[in-house]
Scaffold this motif. Structure first.
Motif, PDB file in Angstrom:
ATOM      1  N   ALA A 115       0.834  -1.209   0.000  1.00 57.27           N
ATOM      2  CA  ALA A 115       0.000   0.000   0.000  1.00 57.27           C
ATOM      3  C   ALA A 115       0.864   1.254   0.000  1.00 57.27           C
ATOM      4  N   GLU A 116       1.943   1.257   0.774  1.00 57.24           N
ATOM      5  CA  GLU A 116       2.819   2.428   0.842  1.00 57.24           C
ATOM      6  C   GLU A 116       3.466   2.720  -0.513  1.00 57.24           C
ATOM      7  N   VAL A 117       3.888   1.668  -1.207  1.00 56.70           N
ATOM      8  CA  VAL A 117       4.482   1.869  -2.533  1.00 56.70           C
ATOM      9  C   VAL A 117       3.427   2.321  -3.530  1.00 56.70           C
ATOM     10  N   SER A 118       2.243   1.715  -3.474  1.00 62.73           N
ATOM     11  CA  SER A 118       1.166   2.068  -4.401  1.00 62.73           C
ATOM     12  C   SER A 118       0.750   3.525  -4.265  1.00 62.73           C
ATOM     13  N   HIS A 119       0.902   4.084  -3.063  1.00 61.58           N
ATOM     14  CA  HIS A 119       0.480   5.461  -2.818  1.00 61.58           C
ATOM     15  C   HIS A 119       1.657   6.428  -2.767  1.00 61.58           C
ATOM     16  N   PHE A 120       2.789   6.026  -3.363  1.00 61.33           N
ATOM     17  CA  PHE A 120       3.960   6.891  -3.536  1.00 61.33           C
ATOM     18  C   PHE A 120       4.582   7.321  -2.208  1.00 61.33           C
ATOM     19  N   LEU A 121       4.334   6.566  -1.151  1.00 61.16           N
ATOM     20  CA  LEU A 121       4.920   6.897   0.139  1.00 61.16           C
ATOM     21  C   LEU A 121       6.303   6.275   0.293  1.00 61.16           C
ATOM     22  N   LYS A 122       6.568   5.224  -0.461  1.00 63.20           N
ATOM     23  CA  LYS A 122       7.880   4.588  -0.502  1.00 63.20           C
ATOM     24  C   LYS A 122       8.215   4.249  -1.944  1.00 63.20           C
ATOM     25  N   SER A 123       9.498   4.154  -2.222  1.00 66.84           N
ATOM     26  CA  SER A 123       9.948   3.830  -3.577  1.00 66.84           C
ATOM     27  C   SER A 123       9.644   2.370  -3.913  1.00 66.84           C
ATOM     28  N   PRO A 124       9.268   2.077  -5.172  1.00 66.78           N
ATOM     29  CA  PRO A 124       9.101   0.678  -5.592  1.00 66.78           C
ATOM     30  C   PRO A 124      10.364  -0.151  -5.405  1.00 66.78           C
ATOM     31  N   LEU A 125      11.508   0.516  -5.353  1.00 64.60           N
ATOM     32  CA  LEU A 125      12.756  -0.221  -5.141  1.00 64.60           C
ATOM     33  C   LEU A 125      12.765  -0.919  -3.787  1.00 64.60           C
ATOM     34  N   THR A 126      11.911  -0.463  -2.864  1.00 60.16           N
ATOM     35  CA  THR A 126      11.806  -1.107  -1.555  1.00 60.16           C
ATOM     36  C   THR A 126      11.374  -2.555  -1.686  1.00 60.16           C
ATOM     37  N   PHE A 127      10.629  -2.873  -2.735  1.00 62.01           N
ATOM     38  CA  PHE A 127      10.192  -4.252  -2.967  1.00 62.01           C
ATOM     39  C   PHE A 127      11.381  -5.213  -3.085  1.00 62.01           C
ATOM     40  N   TYR A 128      12.520  -4.667  -3.527  1.00 63.31           N
ATOM     41  CA  TYR A 128      13.656  -5.536  -3.844  1.00 63.31           C
ATOM     42  C   TYR A 128      14.765  -5.457  -2.796  1.00 63.31           C
ATOM     43  N   HIS A 129      14.422  -4.919  -1.634  1.00 56.66           N
ATOM     44  CA  HIS A 129      15.363  -4.950  -0.519  1.00 56.66           C
ATOM     45  C   HIS A 129      15.522  -6.412  -0.078  1.00 56.66           C
ATOM     46  N   PRO A 130      16.740  -6.833   0.243  1.00 55.89           N
ATOM     47  CA  PRO A 130      16.961  -8.242   0.626  1.00 55.89           C
ATOM     48  C   PRO A 130      16.022  -8.743   1.717  1.00 55.89           C
ATOM     49  N   GLN A 131      15.719  -7.893   2.706  1.00 57.28           N
ATOM     50  CA  GLN A 131      14.834  -8.325   3.791  1.00 57.28           C
ATOM     51  C   GLN A 131      13.414  -8.568   3.288  1.00 57.28           C
ATOM     52  N   VAL A 132      12.981  -7.746   2.309  1.00 57.50           N
ATOM     53  CA  VAL A 132      11.643  -7.929   1.747  1.00 57.50           C
ATOM     54  C   VAL A 132      11.598  -9.203   0.902  1.00 57.50           C
ATOM     55  N   ILE A 133      12.603  -9.413   0.091  1.00 56.41           N
ATOM     56  CA  ILE A 133      12.662 -10.631  -0.730  1.00 56.41           C
ATOM     57  C   ILE A 133      12.612 -11.857   0.167  1.00 56.41           C
ATOM     58  N   LEU A 134      13.372 -11.833   1.259  1.00 57.56           N
ATOM     59  CA  LEU A 134      13.393 -12.965   2.188  1.00 57.56           C
ATOM     60  C   LEU A 134      12.018 -13.161   2.814  1.00 57.56           C
ATOM     61  N   ARG A 135      11.331 -12.069   3.121  1.00 59.18           N
ATOM     62  CA  ARG A 135      10.008 -12.166   3.734  1.00 59.18           C
ATOM     63  C   ARG A 135       8.997 -12.770   2.759  1.00 59.18           C
ATOM     64  N   VAL A 136       9.095 -12.380   1.482  1.00 57.50           N
ATOM     65  CA  VAL A 136       8.203 -12.947   0.469  1.00 57.50           C
ATOM     66  C   VAL A 136       8.428 -14.453   0.355  1.00 57.50           C
ATOM     67  N   ILE A 137       9.687 -14.863   0.355  1.00 59.67           N
ATOM     68  CA  ILE A 137      10.008 -16.296   0.245  1.00 59.67           C
ATOM     69  C   ILE A 137       9.465 -17.053   1.446  1.00 59.67           C
ATOM     70  N   ARG A 138       9.659 -16.504   2.647  1.00 61.74           N
ATOM     71  CA  ARG A 138       9.180 -17.173   3.860  1.00 61.74           C
ATOM     72  C   ARG A 138       7.660 -17.271   3.884  1.00 61.74           C
ATOM     73  N   SER A 139       6.983 -16.183   3.503  1.00 54.43           N
ATOM     74  CA  SER A 139       5.520 -16.196   3.479  1.00 54.43           C
ATOM     75  C   SER A 139       5.002 -17.208   2.469  1.00 54.43           C
ATOM     76  N   SER A 140       5.693 -17.291   1.338  1.00 56.03           N
ATOM     77  CA  SER A 140       5.295 -18.238   0.296  1.00 56.03           C
ATOM     78  C   SER A 140       5.439 -19.671   0.791  1.00 56.03           C
ATOM     79  N   LYS A 141       6.537 -19.959   1.466  1.00 58.14           N
ATOM     80  CA  LYS A 141       6.756 -21.314   1.999  1.00 58.14           C
ATOM     81  C   LYS A 141       5.719 -21.642   3.062  1.00 58.14           C
ATOM     82  N   GLN A 142       5.384 -20.656   3.905  1.00 62.67           N
ATOM     83  CA  GLN A 142       4.400 -20.875   4.947  1.00 62.67           C
ATOM     84  C   GLN A 142       3.027 -21.183   4.356  1.00 62.67           C
TER      85      GLN A 142
END
Length: 468
Positions: free
Chosen positions: A433-460
Motif C-alpha cells: 500500500a505504501e508503494v502504491s500510494h507513492f509513500l515509498k519507492s518501488p525499489l523497496t520491494f527488492y530490498h533483501p529483507q523484503v525478498i526474504l520475507r516474500v520467500i518465507r511467506s510463500s513457503k508458509q
C-alpha cells in the motif's frame, strides 16, 4: 577584490533577483495540474492568471473541457498530503462537501489472482479521500480564490506564444475569446503549460522556429465505461473502493466500484486491447457479469442508475521529452501536457501534484533556467512512466510496448508473488500500500529483507495448503 564570502552573497542576491523577476505569470489550463501550479506560483509572483476554455461551474459539476471528469479518479495518499501542504485543512473542506475518507489498508478491497485482499488489519495512516473529480477541483478552486494575486480568465484559449525578436524568450501568449470578443495579447514573464493531453505547445514551439519535443507513446487500447448508481435498498459494505483487477496477458477486463459523495456509487468497467465495455444497459451488465469476481455485478444489478453510461478511450501513455530539446526562457510545461499516463493505475492527479512540487523546488533553488526545470520534471516522472508502461506492455495488444526480457519476466513473477503473499503477511500488505500510494519507492520491494520475507511467506502458505 571581493572575498569568498562576498562572492557567495553576490550569487545569492542574483538568485533572489531571478525569482523576483516573476511579476506576472500565466497558467494554461484550470484542471488539477494548473490549479496546483497556480497555488505554487502565488508564493513567488504578484500576478497569476489561469486561462481556462470552460465557463467554470459554481458548484461541483462536470464540465466540457474535462471529458474524463465523469470517470473515477483516485487521490493517492501522497497526492492528498501534498494538497494538505499547499492548502492546510482542505481535508476538512472535502469532508464537509461530502467526500469520504478512506483507509487504503482496511477499506480498499482488491480481487486479483483469484482471491480477495485480506483487510482484517488495524487502522492505518494510509488515508486519503474518495470523491468525484468535479468535487475535488471545485474544492481546490474555492481555496484559490483566497489568494488575491490569482485570477481566472474563463472561456478563452491560448493559441500561440509571444516571444522576443530572437525567439529566445517567451514574453506572453496570444489569447482567443470563445465568446466572440476576438484575439488579444497577454504579456507575462512566465508561461506554464498545464493544458493536459490536448496541449498544443509542441506546435507553438515549432511555429517560432524551435524543435518540438519528441514523443513516446505506449497505447494499451484501454476503454472505459462509467455509470453512477444509487445503492440498493439496505446496502451495506465494509469497503469504500473495490477493484476487480485485469491480469495480463489474458484477462483484459476490470471493474472499479467506489463510494463517493451524495451516497452514490461510481461504477467503471474497463477492457484492454479494444475489449471495450458496451454503452447500453444490457451490454454493460453482461460485461460486469463476465468479470473474474461476481461481486461487482451483484451490487449494480439491483442498484438504481442515476446517470448515462459514459465512455472514455483516450488512455494512451504519452511522454513528451521536453528535457531533450532547447527550451526558450519563460516557458515550462507540466502535468499531462508532458507525461500522460494510462488512468487505470490512478497515478494522474498525484503525478500532477508532484509536478507542482518540482515547480516549487525550481522556483526556490534555480535562476529560472527552463531546461533545468524540464530535466527535473523528467526525473520526477520517470519511475511512474516505467511502472505504467511496464504493466501495459504485458498485454500483447499494446502498441509501442517493450518486449519483456528475462529480467522483466523475473521481476513480474516476483511482483505477483509479493502481491499474493501480502494477503497473508500484514507487513507486506502495508508495504504494498505504501508503494502504491507513492509513500515509498518501488525499489523497496527488492530490498533483501523484503525478498526474504516474500520467500518465507510463500513457503508458509504452501505448508498450510499441504496440511489442509
Amino acid at each position: 577584490m571581493l572575498s569568498s564570502a562576498e562572492i557567495i552573497v553576490s550569487f545569492a542576491e542574483l538568485n533572489a533577483i531571478a525569482v523576483m523577476k516573476l511579476e506576472k505569470t500565466v497558467v494554461i489550463g484550470g484542471s488539477i495540474a494548473g490549479l496546483l501550479a497556480a497555488r505554487v506560483l502565488a508564493e513567488y509572483c504578484d500576478s497569476v492568471t489561469i486561462i481556462e476554455r470552460d465557463k467554470l461551474p459554481l458548484q461541483p459539476h462536470n464540465r466540457k473541457g474535462v471529458p474524463q471528469s465523469v470517470q473515477p479518479h483516485v487521490l493517492l495518499v501522497r497526492g492528498y498530503r501534498i494538497l494538505e501542504e499547499l492548502f492546510p485543512g482542505i481535508g476538512s473542506q472535502l469532508s464537509a462537501a461530502g467526500a469520504l475518507t478512506i483507509d487504503w489498508l482496511r477499506e480498499f478491497y482488491l480481487f486479483a489472482q483469484g482471491e480477495w485482499s485480506n483487510n482484517a488489519v488495524a487502522p492505518s495512516e494510509i488515508v486519503s479521500f474518495t470523491c468525484s473529480r468535479p468535487l475535488l477541483e471545485w474544492t481546490i478552486r474555492k481555496r484559490l480564490v483566497e489568494f488575491s494575486q490569482i485570477k481566472f480568465i474563463e472561456q478563452h484559449r491560448a493559441i500561440a506564444l509571444l516571444t522576443n525578436s530572437h525567439k529566445t524568450q517567451v514574453t506572453g501568449i496570444k489569447l482567443q475569446s470563445l465568446t466572440g470578443d476576438g484575439i488579444k495579447d497577454l504579456p507575462v514573464s512566465l508561461v506554464v503549460d498545464a493544458s493536459g493531453r490536448s496541449s498544443h505547445a509542441p506546435q507553438w514551439l515549432e511555429d517560432i522556429g524551435l524543435t518540438p519535443p519528441p514523443e513516446t507513446i505506449v497505447n494499451p487500447f484501454l476503454g472505459y465505461a462509467t455509470r453512477r448508481y444509487k445503492p440498493p435498498e439496505n446496502f451495506t459494505a465494509d469497503w469504500k473502493v473495490m477493484l476487480i483487477s485485469q491480469e495480463p496477458p489474458q484477462n483484459t477486463r476490470l471493474g472499479y466500484l467506489a463510494k463517493i459523495e451524495g451516497g452514490e456509487l461510481i461504477a467503471t468497467l474497463g477492457g484492454y486491447g479494444r475489449d471495450f465495455p458496451p454503452l447500453n444497459e444490457q451490454g454493460f451488465l453482461a460485461f460486469a457479469r463476465s468479470l473474474s469476481s461476481s461481486c461487482f455485478y451483484e451490487i449494480i444489478k439491483d442498484a438504481e442508475p442515476v446517470s448515462p453510461i459514459y465512455a472514455h478511450r483516450a488512455t494512451a501513455n504519452r511522454l513528451r521529452h521536453y528535457e531533450q530539446i532547447q527550451m526558450p526562457k519563460g516557458f515550462v510545461a507540466l502535468g499531462d501536457a508532458v507525461c500522460a499516463l494510462c488512468p487505470v493505475y490512478g497515478q494522474g492527479m498525484t503525478v500532477s501534484a508532484l509536478s507542482a512540487m518540482v515547480l516549487k523546488d525550481w522556483l526556490n533553488n534555480s535562476q529560472l533556467v527552463t531546461s533545468r526545470f524540464q530535466k527535473n520534471l523528467a526525473k520526477s516522472n520517470a519511475l511512474h512512466w516505467i511502472l505504467a508502461t511496464g504493466q501495459d506492455s504485458r498485454f500483447p495488444t499494446t502498441a509501442g510496448r517493450k518486449q519483456p526480457n528475462r529480467l522483466n519476466k523475473l521481476l513480474a513473477g516476483y511482483n505477483q508473488k509479493l502481491m499474493q503473499m501480502s494477503n497473508v503477511d500484514t507487513d507486506l500488505r502495508t508495504l504494498f500500500a505504501e508503494v502504491s500510494h507513492f509513500l515509498k519507492s518501488p525499489l523497496t520491494f527488492y530490498h533483501p529483507q523484503v525478498i526474504l520475507r516474500v520467500i518465507r511467506s510463500s513457503k508458509q502458505k504452501i505448508k498450510e495448503i499441504k496440511n489442509l
